[in-house]
Scaffold this motif. Sequence first.
Motif, PDB file in Angstrom:
ATOM      1  N   ARG A  30      37.685  43.704  33.421  1.00  0.00           N
ATOM      2  CA  ARG A  30      39.062  43.208  33.459  1.00  0.00           C
ATOM      3  C   ARG A  30      39.499  42.747  32.073  1.00  0.00           C
ATOM      4  O   ARG A  30      40.635  42.982  31.665  1.00  0.00           O
ATOM      5  CB  ARG A  30      39.183  42.042  34.432  1.00  0.00           C
ATOM      6  CG  ARG A  30      39.190  42.439  35.869  1.00  0.00           C
ATOM      7  CD  ARG A  30      39.444  41.246  36.728  1.00  0.00           C
ATOM      8  NE  ARG A  30      39.295  41.561  38.130  1.00  0.00           N
ATOM      9  CZ  ARG A  30      39.291  40.664  39.085  1.00  0.00           C
ATOM     10  NH1 ARG A  30      39.420  39.394  38.800  1.00  0.00           N
ATOM     11  NH2 ARG A  30      39.152  41.022  40.332  1.00  0.00           N
ATOM     12  N   MET A  44      42.441  44.559  29.595  1.00  0.00           N
ATOM     13  CA  MET A  44      43.578  43.833  29.048  1.00  0.00           C
ATOM     14  C   MET A  44      43.595  43.898  27.519  1.00  0.00           C
ATOM     15  O   MET A  44      44.626  44.125  26.912  1.00  0.00           O
ATOM     16  CB  MET A  44      43.525  42.377  29.508  1.00  0.00           C
ATOM     17  CG  MET A  44      44.637  41.525  28.950  1.00  0.00           C
ATOM     18  SD  MET A  44      46.262  42.129  29.367  1.00  0.00           S
ATOM     19  CE  MET A  44      46.598  41.150  30.770  1.00  0.00           C
ATOM     20  N   ALA A  93      50.136  47.812  33.224  1.00  0.00           N
ATOM     21  CA  ALA A  93      50.016  46.669  34.130  1.00  0.00           C
ATOM     22  C   ALA A  93      50.134  47.114  35.589  1.00  0.00           C
ATOM     23  O   ALA A  93      49.377  46.647  36.451  1.00  0.00           O
ATOM     24  CB  ALA A  93      51.076  45.623  33.803  1.00  0.00           C
TER      25      ALA A  93
END
Length: 171
Positions: free
Chosen positions: A35, A39, A73
């Motif tokens: 994760r 990002m 996103a």
Amino acid sequence: MVEDVQRPLAVYRYRLTYVDALACERLPGEWSGWRKAAMILPLMAIGAFAGLLEDWTGVWWWTSVVGLLLAWALVGFAVLNWRIHRRARARALREGQTEVEEWGDRLTIRSQAGVTHLADEAIGRVIVTGGHVFVLWRGGSLILPLRAFEDGEAMRAFGEAVDRRSMEAAP
């Protein structure tokens, strides 16, 4: 002569459902490595690309960057949501009918997945919500829904007792 039989303090029986497992999956926690990478890496790439094209950049560039970030996103959210639901479904099927015995120094968890003896000192966190008690430890978690208890007060008392015992037993 009467035999000295050791008995648990309480026994809780329930069937773990998809909704219960999903509630556990949605608990807030630290981001995993993938994760964080999902990002940070795109932001680094966009920053490097923006530095290379510094002289050419205009409104079209920043509009496309914002569009790419929004698309990233949305895709990330969809993938994350899909993974959460998949893990919850698999866990509900794997554990199914569950029985938790509360002893003075441990919890014994019996489910379709097997038997686990969880010592109080191994418990990391106990989270009590309106509908569940979550007992978290390194490598796993136990979900006890409200329907396993007589009422909400009994559920809160169980959560507080396990949390207190785990704090007292921690090295």
